[in-house]
Enzyme design. Structure first.
Site, short mmCIF file in Angstrom:
data_model
loop_
_atom_site.label_atom_id
_atom_site.label_comp_id
_atom_site.label_asym_id
_atom_site.label_seq_id
_atom_site.Cartn_x
_atom_site.Cartn_y
_atom_site.Cartn_z
N GLU A 70 62.56 -37.60 -21.91
CA GLU A 70 63.67 -37.30 -22.83
C GLU A 70 63.64 -35.81 -23.12
O GLU A 70 62.57 -35.21 -23.06
CB GLU A 70 63.46 -38.02 -24.17
CG GLU A 70 63.28 -39.50 -24.08
CD GLU A 70 62.53 -40.08 -25.29
OE1 GLU A 70 62.24 -39.34 -26.25
OE2 GLU A 70 62.22 -41.29 -25.25
N LYS B 154 63.22 -32.62 -25.37
CA LYS B 154 62.53 -32.41 -26.63
C LYS B 154 63.49 -31.66 -27.55
O LYS B 154 63.91 -30.55 -27.24
CB LYS B 154 61.26 -31.60 -26.39
CG LYS B 154 60.44 -31.39 -27.65
CD LYS B 154 59.10 -30.79 -27.29
CE LYS B 154 58.14 -30.83 -28.45
NZ LYS B 154 58.56 -30.01 -29.59
N ASP C 246 64.60 -29.54 -30.66
CA ASP C 246 63.95 -28.55 -31.51
C ASP C 246 64.60 -28.62 -32.89
O ASP C 246 65.51 -27.87 -33.20
CB ASP C 246 64.11 -27.17 -30.89
CG ASP C 246 63.08 -26.20 -31.45
OD1 ASP C 246 62.14 -26.67 -32.12
OD2 ASP C 246 63.22 -24.99 -31.21
N TYR D 195 64.02 -41.43 -31.38
CA TYR D 195 63.18 -41.60 -30.19
C TYR D 195 61.89 -42.36 -30.45
O TYR D 195 61.09 -42.53 -29.55
CB TYR D 195 62.85 -40.24 -29.57
CG TYR D 195 62.35 -39.22 -30.58
CD1 TYR D 195 61.13 -39.41 -31.23
CD2 TYR D 195 63.10 -38.09 -30.90
CE1 TYR D 195 60.69 -38.50 -32.18
CE2 TYR D 195 62.65 -37.17 -31.84
CZ TYR D 195 61.45 -37.39 -32.48
OH TYR D 195 61.01 -36.49 -33.42
N LYS E 48 56.74 -27.78 -21.87
CA LYS E 48 57.51 -26.70 -22.50
C LYS E 48 58.25 -25.88 -21.46
O LYS E 48 57.63 -25.39 -20.50
CB LYS E 48 56.55 -25.78 -23.28
CG LYS E 48 56.03 -26.40 -24.57
CD LYS E 48 57.18 -26.71 -25.51
CE LYS E 48 56.77 -26.90 -26.94
NZ LYS E 48 56.41 -25.76 -27.67
N CYS F 217 72.86 4.60 -48.70
CA CYS F 217 73.66 3.58 -48.01
C CYS F 217 74.24 4.17 -46.72
O CYS F 217 74.85 5.23 -46.76
CB CYS F 217 74.78 3.13 -48.94
SG CYS F 217 76.01 2.13 -48.11
N CYS G 250 78.20 4.59 -47.26
CA CYS G 250 78.84 5.48 -48.22
C CYS G 250 77.92 6.60 -48.72
O CYS G 250 78.36 7.49 -49.44
CB CYS G 250 79.38 4.69 -49.41
SG CYS G 250 78.10 4.05 -50.49
N CYS H 20 73.10 -1.52 -51.75
CA CYS H 20 73.92 -0.41 -52.20
C CYS H 20 74.73 -0.95 -53.37
O CYS H 20 75.41 -1.96 -53.25
CB CYS H 20 74.86 0.03 -51.08
SG CYS H 20 76.17 1.12 -51.67
N CYS I 168 81.74 1.66 -52.27
CA CYS I 168 81.24 1.67 -50.90
C CYS I 168 82.28 1.01 -49.99
O CYS I 168 82.62 -0.17 -50.17
CB CYS I 168 79.92 0.91 -50.85
SG CYS I 168 79.31 0.67 -49.19
S1 IVH Z 1 57.95 -38.38 -29.59
C1 IVH Z 1 53.91 -39.48 -31.06
N1 IVH Z 1 60.20 -37.54 -28.53
O1 IVH Z 1 58.40 -32.83 -31.18
C2 IVH Z 1 55.04 -38.83 -30.45
N2 IVH Z 1 59.12 -36.21 -30.17
O2 IVH Z 1 55.96 -31.27 -30.93
C3 IVH Z 1 56.02 -38.45 -31.45
N3 IVH Z 1 60.32 -34.17 -30.78
O3 IVH Z 1 56.72 -34.24 -33.92
C4 IVH Z 1 57.11 -37.72 -30.98
N4 IVH Z 1 62.02 -34.48 -29.41
O4 IVH Z 1 59.28 -33.96 -34.06
C5 IVH Z 1 59.20 -37.29 -29.40
N5 IVH Z 1 62.22 -36.89 -27.57
C6 IVH Z 1 61.22 -36.66 -28.43
C7 IVH Z 1 61.19 -35.51 -29.24
C8 IVH Z 1 60.11 -35.31 -30.11
C9 IVH Z 1 61.50 -33.69 -30.33
C10 IVH Z 1 59.47 -33.50 -31.78
C11 IVH Z 1 58.85 -34.41 -32.81
C12 IVH Z 1 57.36 -34.19 -32.69
C13 IVH Z 1 57.33 -32.83 -32.09
C14 IVH Z 1 56.01 -32.58 -31.39
#
Ligand code: IVH
Length: 683
Positions: free
Chosen positions: A117, A119, A121, A230, A319, A413, A416, A431, A436
């Site tokens: 899946e 990840k 952010d 997830y 990553k 500033c 101005c 400022c 200004c």
């Molecule tokens: S599974 C035990 N799936 O990434 C596993 N986490 O760096 C729990 N995160 O704390 C997480 N996308 O907040 C999982 N598709 C995904 C995710 C995901 C983002 C986050 C989550 C986790 C953090 C770890």
């Protein structure tokens, strides 16, 4: 008073709730609406009307998504099972190592089935559903204990308030996911903040976190947030998920938003191919993703693998390469916002990052420059995450030659030339000159903006033009503009000039809340402006107001109180306000609800509410406030009454301990009636 409800009306309300929730799902989860906005609005209005008229609000009514009042603090929530983090892999070899380790631990030779899946952010969340209804939403916190942010999470339209019946509904289930902000919404938000002179969010994750960890849900509701689910915490009841895929299928059927892609394959090499594919697709995702999460699909195997202290052995996050580049800072300059805050920005030797040329980036504030030890001439790592505003990640100190210069905090500033101030303990350099030009233009743009006086045609470009030609120097000049003068300018023709004059004319009838926001009092955003309008009938009532009087208003802190008081004690400001009036500005105040002090039945009493009431929480709070009472979110020795509904929380115990009187909602109504000949009940 409330009318008795018939079965027919009940059915209509139930159908409206079902239909609107369905349309929310189509729109916010599937991204494929099947009705027009107007039709949606019509259904919503009808539901609101019926709910108010019959005092019948279902627990999953979409109208409950807005309107909770601000909290004083977040309650702590213990997670029933710890919320873990993930091990990282930075190369494909590390992913292969992960696969080898799993096979060794499980003593399996055959290919393992994995899911992959994106990840997200964002901010990790736990959503607890009891008997199918959203009971609580909490942040991850330290993994063991987080904060109760239910009111805020409810405002996210893709979060189901009820689990759609798709077969079995567990008695209790913790669903875990990530709250995030899409990249384009993040950019819009930051642009708006820049315009308002507010500090910018560094990235979508900070913006999402900042929006969720807000004591005031009305701020969260104004932010565009999404959820992707997830994972599971604990489950009680007759349901057993066998695998991640099975769980995701259940989530989908139950109408939860799931990750944009979930793939299941056997064997680590197939996973590696998918990682490559995800990384390429990364730019096309509307959200920020910094990697891919790989999980052993089978829950039985997951259990056998178990967890280390903070990470499971059955999952890993690969990553992606960050979008970074290296360049040199040629110059550090300051730009002046509406409130006079001078924000530093770096001018780079242009560098291409992720296909875009980056030549400048904000440095947020002067403290940040000091903290990161950024100097003119430094080589820096610049990151551009997706389409986000670039930022300086770090200074490459190895490349220093000794010629780099620490940028001085400006004393003048940049727009101005007047002397700037820096208040004790404040990061902002400001400022404070009234004249200004940078601030004046920004102020006028803000005054005319959508949330303010809403003058169409008076955006950035036209304000710049009208300012530089001397036609508008302060807001009152807007109302002195003549069509003939506009026609002299290159950008205006007969029709566009007329349109602007008409829009200005139209803006003269303004509600006080909008006007108070528009004039740009420091720290007064839309919400605070509305609160002021609720509490002061006329603009004149604010003239020479004392900060103490503002602080009497619930939710108004000292910062706003002093700023408002300073503003309305300035003779020049008052003169301007009077001038605006004489130029035809007519301010109405539909938000003002309070009666004269001393006449209010609940005056002097503090109320706390707990449990589910027959009216929406917000309405009950409004009722109390309309009648002069004060609503607080936590029970303390100064609480006079605890209003209890069904399923009261821990506040009840606390109230008992402290000897606080508890009353039902009906008793509250009686109290108001008893104390007043003229109660202000529901409209
Ligand atoms: S599974 C035990 N799936 O990434 C596993 N986490 O760096 C729990 N995160 O704390 C997480 N996308 O907040 C999982 N598709 C995904 C995710 C995901 C983002 C986050 C989550 C986790 C953090 C770890």
């Amino acid at each position: 008073m409330t009318e008795k409800i018939s079965e027919n009306i009940k059915r209509e309300i139930e159908k409206l709730v079902r239909d609107i929730n369905h349309h929310n799902y189509r729109y916010y989860v599937l991204d494929s609406p099947v009705i027009l906005d107007e039709e949606y609005d019509r259904l919503y209005r009808r539901l609101k009307e019926l709910e108010a008229h019959y005092n019948y609000i279902l627990p999953d009514s979409p109208t409950l998504r807005v309107g909770a009042p601000p909290l004083e603090k977040f309650e702590k929530v213990k997670h029933s099972a710890p919320m873990l983090s993930l091990d990282n892999a930075f190369s494909f070899d590390e992913v292969r190592e992960f696969d080898k380790r799993i096979k060794r631990l499980l003593n399996i030779d055959a290919d393992i089935e994995y899911t992959i899946e994106p990840k997200y952010d964002g901010l990790a969340m736990e959503l607890t559903y009891k008997n199918g209804l959203l009971f609580r939403a909490s942040t991850r916190g330290d993994g063991y204990e987080g904060e109760d942010v239910t009111q805020n999470i409810k405002t996210i339209k893709s979060v189901p308030l009820r689990i759609e019946e798709s077969g079995t509904i567990p008695d209790v289930i913790d669903i875990r996911g990530e709250v995030y902000m899409n990249l384009n919404d993040f950019e819009t938000l930051n642009k708006q903040r820049e315009h308002n002179g507010e500090p910018l969010f560094a990235n979508p994750r900070n913006a999402a976190a900042g929006s969720v960890r807000q004591l005031d849900p009305s701020i969260t509701v104004s932010r565009k947030l999404y959820l992707a689910c997830y994972g599971i915490g604990t489950v009680q009841g007759e349901i057993a998920f066998k695998s991640q895929t099975g769980f995701i299928d259940w989530l989908k059927a139950a109408r939860f938003p799931i990750p944009a892609r979930v793939e299941t394959v056997k064997g680590i090499e197939k996973i590696i191919n998918l990682i490559r594919e995800f990384e390429e697709a990364r730019q096309s995702f509307p959200f920020e993703t910094d990697g891919a999460v790989i999980k052993v699909n089978d829950f039985g195997l997951q259990q056998r693998l178990g967890v280390k202290t903070r990470e499971p052995r059955w999952a890993i996050a690969y990553k992606f390469q960050a979008h970074q580049g290296m360049t040199r800072i040629k110059e550090i300059r300051g730009s002046v916002g509406r409130t006079g805050v001078i924000t530093p920005f770096a001018v780079f030797e242009p560098v291409r990052i992720g296909g875009v040329t980056v030549s400048r980036s904000t440095l947020h504030n002067w403290d940040e420059i000091e903290r990161k030890d950024i100097r003119v001439g430094d080589t820096v790592v610049v990151e551009r995450a997706g389409d986000v505003i670039p930022h300086v990640v770090t200074v490459v100190k190895d490349k220093r030659t000794g010629k780099e210069k620490i940028p001085p905090i400006p004393e003048k500033c940049p727009a101005c030339g007047s002397t700037v101030v820096r208040e004790e303990g404040q990061v902002a350099v400001r400022c404070v000159s009234l004249h200004c030009p940078a601030q004046v233009q920004e102020k006028i743009i803000h005054f005319a903006s959508r949330g303010g006086m809403d003058i169409e045609g008076l955006g950035e470009k036209n304000v710049e033009l009208l300012y530089s030609t001397g036609l508008i120097k302060r807001f009152e000049d807007i109302y002195r503009l003549k069509k003939e003068a506009l026609l002299e300018l290159p950008r205006f023709a007969d029709k566009s000039a007329q349109n602007l004059i008409d829009a200005i004319e139209k803006s003269k009838q303004a509600p006080m809340a909008k006007f108070l926001f528009a004039i740009g009092i420091l720290h007064v955003g839309e919400y605070a402006a509305k609160l002021l309008a609720k509490n002061f009938e006329k603009l004149e009532d604010l003239f020479h107001v004392k900060p103490e009087r503002i602080m009497e208003i619930r939710q108004m802190g000292t910062k706003i109180a002093f700023s408002v008081s300073t503003f309305f004690n300035d003779d020049k400001n008052i003169e301007t306000l009077k001038l605006l009036k004489s130029l035809g500005l007519k301010i109405t105040n539909p938000d003002f609800t309070l009666k004269k002090r001393g006449e209010m039945p609940l005056e002097g009493s503090t109320f706390v509410i707990t449990g589910i009431l027959s009216k929406a929480r917000k309405e009950v709070e409004d009722l109390i406030e309309r009648n002069g009472g004060h609503v607080s979110s936590a029970v303390s020795a100064s609480t006079d009454y605890l209003v209890i509904g069904e399923d009261p929380g821990s506040k009840l115990q606390k109230a008992k301990k402290l000897g606080v009187e508890t009353i039902s909602f009906d008793e509250l109504l009686q109290l108001i009636k008893r104390r007043s000949g003229n109660p202000r009940l529901f409209d």
